[in-house]
Write an enzyme that holds these catalytic residues in place. Structure first.
Site, PDB file in Angstrom:
ATOM      1  N   SER A   1       0.808  -1.223   0.000  1.00 56.18           N
ATOM      2  CA  SER A   1       0.000   0.000   0.000  1.00 56.18           C
ATOM      3  C   SER A   1       0.843   1.277   0.000  1.00 56.18           C
ATOM      4  CB  SER A   1      -0.942   0.000   1.207  1.00 56.18           C
ATOM      5  OG  SER A   1      -0.204  -0.001   2.409  1.00 56.18           O
TER       6      SER A   1
ATOM      7  N   LYS B   1      -6.809   3.654   8.414  1.00 56.18           N
ATOM      8  CA  LYS B   1      -5.950   4.668   7.786  1.00 56.18           C
ATOM      9  C   LYS B   1      -6.619   6.045   7.792  1.00 56.18           C
ATOM     10  CE  LYS B   1      -3.435   1.387   4.875  1.00 56.18           C
ATOM     11  NZ  LYS B   1      -3.127   0.915   3.527  1.00 56.18           N
TER      12      LYS B   1
END
Length: 830
Positions: free
Chosen positions: A689, A732
């Site tokens: 990511s 996140k």
């Protein structure tokens, strides 16, 4: 022997009156001497009367030796006229007498006397014959008696010598009969009543033949047993003797063993079992009945029967199907955890309608401290079931699940069966904690053993190695917990309904602390009567600067530390009953802050990009720094990275090289410059990511264009620049909002994940959905004219104030598309 008158005719039998002595279990034959111990008053009186006369006395046996006060009907009429040879009075009042039998006689009449028996007797007429048949019979009898003496050690050898020297057949038969201790009293009495000596010889021969056969068989058995006897057989023989002694003393192990068998049979009759289990238990009890109680095998069988009878085969607890009550209990115990609660309520609803739904098999996956184990306890309380928990952390033996076979010493069933026996119910909530922490070794794979337990199509006939019986687990509600799915085998995952539990937001932690943690810590520290005001700002300070976790375990510990400090002050100053703790007071109780709250840099810089990551502690901001120096084209990536993240970095560099023309870079820049990509913070990092983060940082360093300091990003990049979806979107975005970011670049394919994001978080963020690396650079780099590099973009999608908007062109105005269905989790503050 014949008595003849002078005329040559046999003498008529004579009658006389004699005192009588009843005998117990003994018959005195003519020509036989016997020592008797006399204790009854009548018998002693009879002896005294005989001594006062000519010492003659009539000796007859009792029909029943247990009769203490016999009557004439209790005494045989045929007996022996004997002579008292010696009489001795003993100190205890009894009399020891030596008598010698003389002649056979029969009672004709009993005289009435009170002190002793006085009888009129008539002697037997002896009938002796002398022919060849009698001679043959005498020889056979003597040889047979010799064999008998050799087999029966109770007869002295010198008796055999005396028998061989007797010529009179009447005396011979009486002497042999007197030395046959194994013949029954009735048979000996029959020999005494026979007047014909020849008949006595024949009858005596028959009795001796039967006794010899029995003695030979006993000798054969003793010989065979002696040859086969080993150590265990000796122990068995000794145990039998001990039990016989104990039985004579009043019981023993055999009686206890018999009582235990009866108890097992009663339990079996009262217990409801499957047909297979009942048949097996009946067979084991039958086998146990034939065993010695102290043998090792008997202990194994007894333990097995106990286990089978103690299991809850059909015993169930009544399940609560009140939906409203279940929701109330779940909300009382836990804040949030919406998916878990919804799934349990759905199960109860279907169960209320069908009454025969199999127990679900759930798997709660999430970071530590989010309430996976405690919510399972609440589920048990809400459904009215009993609760069972076993920890699978570190388990590496298959026998922990399926048990050991009974051939092993100390074998036991597996943990599944053991806990069902302990809880006594066939439908509990069964928690398999830390299922991802199991391992394997030479003893087997416990994860493979769980495949049958956690398969609804198979667990109705779960077969434990110890029981070796099919046990129905279909009514058990299995719940497993794990921190990650990576170490759980795919076939095992396929059998479970996986429910992901993400970390708590700051707002959820604040609500949990105020509603659950602080009241509980106050009660544990004895502060119920003390007013302790811990404001929201103080709790936020603890959350930000003293904990770094997804759950609330550390938060509860820190709040407990504050309560203990308050308790200490209360003890020191008992007059103070009120405490108000603000954010500024927290360091006084907890010391120097351990963590700093990540905030964006004050100005935009070249080569510095804020990425987003997820760890066991939740989401976090991950900075990426890139330095470019003259060199030979070396690429160096540091920061304690795993293989996957390093490969993602190489893919990002390859994308930048492929877009060198668009970015107005020299085509051979990779040969003249060394690029160093670094991630601060010494913690392990992995995953793809951070691809867009590294590509943006390298582009910024090469083009010398700064990156927006209030922007962060996440996503995987391909060699062609496509931005692929990632995981952990909620964590996140929570980290971005907590870190003070205003803009987040998110892969367009993750738009569906925004439904799980609390609305109040989305209101504070501008979330831009991108599907290509050019769009990332367009928004991340501080470009005066992005179209100069990347051309015109027809459509942009972004979230502002919790709503989805679209921008038709680069400079076009925004227009709303909807809310994106991003309702906040129940209970969080709006």
């Amino acid at each position: 022997m014949f008595f003849k008158q002078d005329s040559g005719k046999p003498e008529q039998p004579s009658r006389r009156t004699l005192p009588a002595l009843p005998l117990r279990d003994i018959i005195v034959f003519p020509h036989m001497s016997s020592r008797l111990f006399v204790g009854r008053e009548k018998s002693i009186a009879a002896l005294e009367e005989a001594m006062g006369r000519d010492k003659e006395i009539f000796l007859a046996a009792q029909k029943n030796a247990k009769t203490n006060d016999p009557t004439p009907e209790d005494i045989y009429l045929s007996g022996t006229i004997g002579v008292i040879v010696q009489l001795l009075r003993l100190a205890d009042g009894t009399v020891k007498v030596l008598v010698e039998g003389r002649k056979r006689a029969r009672v004709k009449r009993f005289h009435e006397t009170r002190d002793y028996f006085l009888v009129e007797v008539e002697e037997f007429p002896d009938e002796n014959t002398d022919d060849a048949e009698v001679e043959a019979l005498v020889r056979s009898l003597q040889s047979t008696f010799e064999v008998y003496v050799k087999l029966n050690k109770k007869v002295q050898p010198d008796v055999l010598m005396s028998v061989q020297s007797i010529d009179d057949i009447s005396k011979l038969s009486d002497t042999i009969a007197a030395h046959l201790p194994t013949i029954k009293l009735v048979d000996r009495q029959g020999l005494l009543e026979m007047a014909d000596a020849k008949q006595r010889l024949q009858r005596l021969f028959e009795l001796m033949q039967g006794e010899i056969e029995i003695l030979q068989l006993e000798r054969k058995i003793r010989s065979r047993v002696k040859k086969q006897m080993e150590k265990t057989q000796k122990e068995y023989y000794l145990n039998e003797q001990m039990q016989a002694i104990q039985k004579e003393l009043g019981g023993g192990e055999r009686d206890e063993f018999k009582n235990e068998l009866q108890e097992l049979e009663e339990r079996l009759r009262a217990k409801k079992l499957s047909d297979e289990a009942r048949t097996k238990v009946e067979r084991e009890i039958k086998k146990l009945r034939m065993m010695h109680p102290t043998s090792a095998e008997a202990t194994v069988v007894r333990n097995y029967v106990d286990w089978v009878l103690a299991l809850p085969w059909y015993e169930k607890t009544e399940e609560r199907t009140d939906i409203e009550e279940a929701i109330k209990i779940l909300d009382q115990d836990h804040h949030g955890l919406k998916k878990c609660k919804e799934r349990i309520v759905e199960y109860l609803a279907v169960q209320a309608l069908t009454k025969k739904l199999k127990g679900p098999i759930l798997c709660f996956v999430g970071p530590p401290g989010v309430g996976k184990t405690s919510i399972t306890r609440s589920i048990a309380r809400a459904t009215g079931r009993k609760f069972v928990r076993i920890s699978l952390g570190g388990v590496r033996d298959e026998a922990e699940i399926r048990g050991h076979r009974r051939t092993y010493i100390g074998a036991l069933p597996g943990k599944i069966i053991q806990n069902l026996k302990r809880v006594g119910s066939n439908n509990p909530i069964f928690l398999l904690d830390e299922i991802d922490k199991m391992s394997t070794d030479f003893r087997g794979d416990p994860a493979s053993a769980l495949l049958e337990v956690l398969d609804p199509e198979q667990n109705h006939s779960f077969n434990d190695h110890y029981l070796d019986l099919d046990y129905d687990l279909s009514d058990v509600m299995f719940v497993t917990t794990a921190n990650s799915l990576g170490s759980i085998p795919i076939p095992l995952q396929d059998r479970m309904e996986i429910i992901q539990l993400s970390g708590y937001t700051e707002f959820e932690k604040l609500n949990i602390a105020q509603r659950y943690l602080i009241p509980r810590q106050r009660q544990e520290c004895g502060l119920d009567d003390v007013q302790v005001a811990l404001g929201d700002n103080a709790v936020r300070t603890v959350i930000h600067h003293y904990t770094k976790e997804s759950g609330v375990r550390s938060l509860e510990r820190e709040l407990g530390a504050i309560c203990r400090k308050v308790a200490l002050e209360v003890v020191k100053d008992k007059a103070q009953k009120s405490f108000e703790i603000t954010a500024a007071d927290v360091p006084k109780y907890l010391g120097v802050p351990r963590f700093r709250l990540d905030k964006p840099e004050g100005q935009s810089e070249i080569g510095l990009v804020h990425g987003l990551s997820v760890s066991d502690y939740g989401g976090d901001i991950l900075d990426c720094e890139v330095s470019v120096v003259p060199g030979r084209g070396k690429l160096k990536i540091t920061g304690l990275l795993e293989q996957g993240m390093s490969e993602s970095g190489h893919a990002a560099i390859s994308y930048v090289r492929s877009r060198a023309g668009v970015l107005q870079l020299e085509t051979d820049f990779h040969q003249k410059l060394d690029i160093h990509v670094h991630f601060p913070d010494f913690v392990r990092k992995d995953g793809p990511s951070a691809g867009v983060t590294m590509a943006t940082a390298v582009t910024s360093a090469l083009t010398r264009i700064p990156v927006r300091h209030d922007l962060c990003m996440t996503g995987e990049v391909t060699l062609r620049g496509r931005v692929l979806p990632i995981g952990g979107v909620k964590e996140k975005l929570l980290a971005a909002e907590r870190g003070g970011m205003t803009t987040v670049l998110l892969p367009k394919a993750n738009r569906k994940d925004l439904r799980e994001i609390p609305r109040r978080v989305l209101k504070n963020l501008r979330v831009i959905l991108v599907d290509h690396m050019d769009d990332v650079l367009r928004h991340a780099l501080l470009l005066d004219d992005p179209s100069k590099y990347f051309g015109e973009r027809r459509l942009f999608l972004e979230y502002r104030n919790g709503e989805l908007w679209e921008r038709p062109s680069e400079g076009g105005s925004l227009r709303p598309l909807g809310t994106g269905e991003s309702d906040e989790r129940p209970g969080a503050t709006q």
